[in-house]
Design a protein around this motif. Sequence first.
Motif, PDB file in Angstrom:
ATOM      1  N   ALA A  47      25.180  54.890   6.307  1.00  0.00           N
ATOM      2  CA  ALA A  47      25.426  56.189   6.936  1.00  0.00           C
ATOM      3  C   ALA A  47      24.729  56.281   8.284  1.00  0.00           C
ATOM      4  CB  ALA A  47      24.942  57.305   6.015  1.00  0.00           C
ATOM      5  N   ALA A  48      23.513  55.747   8.367  1.00  0.00           N
ATOM      6  CA  ALA A  48      22.783  55.775   9.644  1.00  0.00           C
ATOM      7  C   ALA A  48      23.511  54.961  10.702  1.00  0.00           C
ATOM      8  CB  ALA A  48      21.367  55.239   9.439  1.00  0.00           C
ATOM      9  N   GLY A  49      24.025  53.793  10.312  1.00  0.00           N
ATOM     10  CA  GLY A  49      24.775  52.969  11.253  1.00  0.00           C
ATOM     11  C   GLY A  49      26.072  53.639  11.692  1.00  0.00           C
ATOM     12  N   ALA A  50      26.783  54.240  10.729  1.00  0.00           N
ATOM     13  CA  ALA A  50      28.040  54.915  11.056  1.00  0.00           C
ATOM     14  C   ALA A  50      27.806  56.125  11.955  1.00  0.00           C
ATOM     15  CB  ALA A  50      28.737  55.344   9.764  1.00  0.00           C
ATOM     16  N   THR A  71      23.447  59.433  21.224  1.00  0.00           N
ATOM     17  CA  THR A  71      23.092  58.089  20.740  1.00  0.00           C
ATOM     18  C   THR A  71      23.055  58.003  19.223  1.00  0.00           C
ATOM     19  OG1 THR A  71      20.701  58.498  20.779  1.00  0.00           O
ATOM     20  CG2 THR A  71      21.730  57.698  22.812  1.00  0.00           C
ATOM     21  N   GLY A  72      22.512  59.012  18.556  1.00  0.00           N
ATOM     22  CA  GLY A  72      22.455  59.008  17.097  1.00  0.00           C
ATOM     23  C   GLY A  72      21.354  58.151  16.502  1.00  0.00           C
ATOM     24  N   THR A  73      20.565  57.485  17.330  1.00  0.00           N
ATOM     25  CA  THR A  73      19.570  56.553  16.793  1.00  0.00           C
ATOM     26  C   THR A  73      18.328  57.259  16.252  1.00  0.00           C
ATOM     27  OG1 THR A  73      18.609  56.279  19.005  1.00  0.00           O
ATOM     28  CG2 THR A  73      20.297  54.700  18.331  1.00  0.00           C
ATOM     29  N   GLY A  74      18.084  58.496  16.677  1.00  0.00           N
ATOM     30  CA  GLY A  74      16.908  59.202  16.202  1.00  0.00           C
ATOM     31  C   GLY A  74      16.916  59.425  14.706  1.00  0.00           C
ATOM     32  N   VAL A  78      14.157  58.065  11.913  1.00  0.00           N
ATOM     33  CA  VAL A  78      13.447  58.940  10.985  1.00  0.00           C
ATOM     34  C   VAL A  78      13.575  58.421   9.560  1.00  0.00           C
ATOM     35  CG1 VAL A  78      13.543  61.235   9.915  1.00  0.00           C
ATOM     36  CG2 VAL A  78      13.562  61.015  12.402  1.00  0.00           C
ATOM     37  N   LEU A  79      14.767  57.974   9.187  1.00  0.00           N
ATOM     38  CA  LEU A  79      15.012  57.529   7.816  1.00  0.00           C
ATOM     39  C   LEU A  79      14.403  56.162   7.529  1.00  0.00           C
ATOM     40  CD1 LEU A  79      18.780  58.539   7.373  1.00  0.00           C
ATOM     41  CD2 LEU A  79      16.749  59.813   6.655  1.00  0.00           C
ATOM     42  N   LEU A 204      21.705  65.694   3.975  1.00  0.00           N
ATOM     43  CA  LEU A 204      21.115  64.553   3.273  1.00  0.00           C
ATOM     44  C   LEU A 204      20.023  65.005   2.319  1.00  0.00           C
ATOM     45  CD1 LEU A 204      20.778  61.918   6.156  1.00  0.00           C
ATOM     46  CD2 LEU A 204      22.445  61.937   4.297  1.00  0.00           C
ATOM     47  N   ARG A 205      19.249  65.980   2.734  1.00  0.00           N
ATOM     48  CA  ARG A 205      18.166  66.468   1.884  1.00  0.00           C
ATOM     49  C   ARG A 205      18.704  67.124   0.622  1.00  0.00           C
ATOM     50  NH1 ARG A 205      13.098  70.100   4.143  1.00  0.00           N
ATOM     51  NH2 ARG A 205      11.725  69.798   2.334  1.00  0.00           N
ATOM     52  N   SER A 206      19.865  67.746   0.729  1.00  0.00           N
ATOM     53  CA  SER A 206      20.435  68.428  -0.436  1.00  0.00           C
ATOM     54  C   SER A 206      21.084  67.464  -1.415  1.00  0.00           C
ATOM     55  CB  SER A 206      21.463  69.471   0.021  1.00  0.00           C
ATOM     56  OG  SER A 206      22.604  68.842   0.598  1.00  0.00           O
TER      57      SER A 206
END
Length: 230
Positions: A47-50, A71-74, A78-79, A204-206
């Motif tokens: 999911a992080a990569g996507a 960018t989406g890399t943050g 974090v994860l 994601l937390r839920s």
Amino acid sequence: MHIAEGFLPPVHAAVWTCAAAPFVVHGARAVVHQVRENPRSRLLLGAAGAFTFVLSAIKMPSVTGSSSHPTGTGLGAVLFRPPVMAFLGTVVLLFQALLLAHGGLTTLGANAFSMAVVGPWVGYGAFVLVGRLGGGISLAVFCAMTLADLATYCTTSVQIALAFPDPQSGIAGAVVKFLSIFAVTQIPLAIAEGLLGVLVFRVLRSVATPELRELGVFRFFARKEALDAR
């Protein structure tokens, strides 16, 4: 902030590739270790990569030879922490260069260094700092996403300025020029990315709190969460 194929002089392209390579190799090892130690994290890893692929594929024209985009890399930093994102971000950039003509192979090292190395480390640093200062996790995620984006754009500006210094003011003048041009589009994009990151993290937390706890995402916020729960 992808620098286009063939835009950088060969020497600059080679230097940035050498600078990014150790981080990418270390990141590949970190991914293997992560999957072995915590197989349940594979879905979050994907999911992080996507997330990074989709966000960084949204682009608008900016400085000649480059573009503005989230960018989406943050979130991935974090994860999974920055080393993992050095590898995932580079894989994303490689596929975008091959499939979308976004970025390029000769500039892959420079783009990886800015988006997959500098961005995640700055974002993760902001996340940790907010947590240690007693801020909430939503604020920390927002800062991580926003600053990872801005750090990438700042690094790209320096990379282009080093390759194409201003005839009158030199490298420093070129950096200021490129930063000011990028800022028109990149600052609003970074803020929007930060807000989106908070929403995604809440989802994601839920649905994946146990996995997030296994990854240690909440370790800087445990005391604050305990106080809020009272």
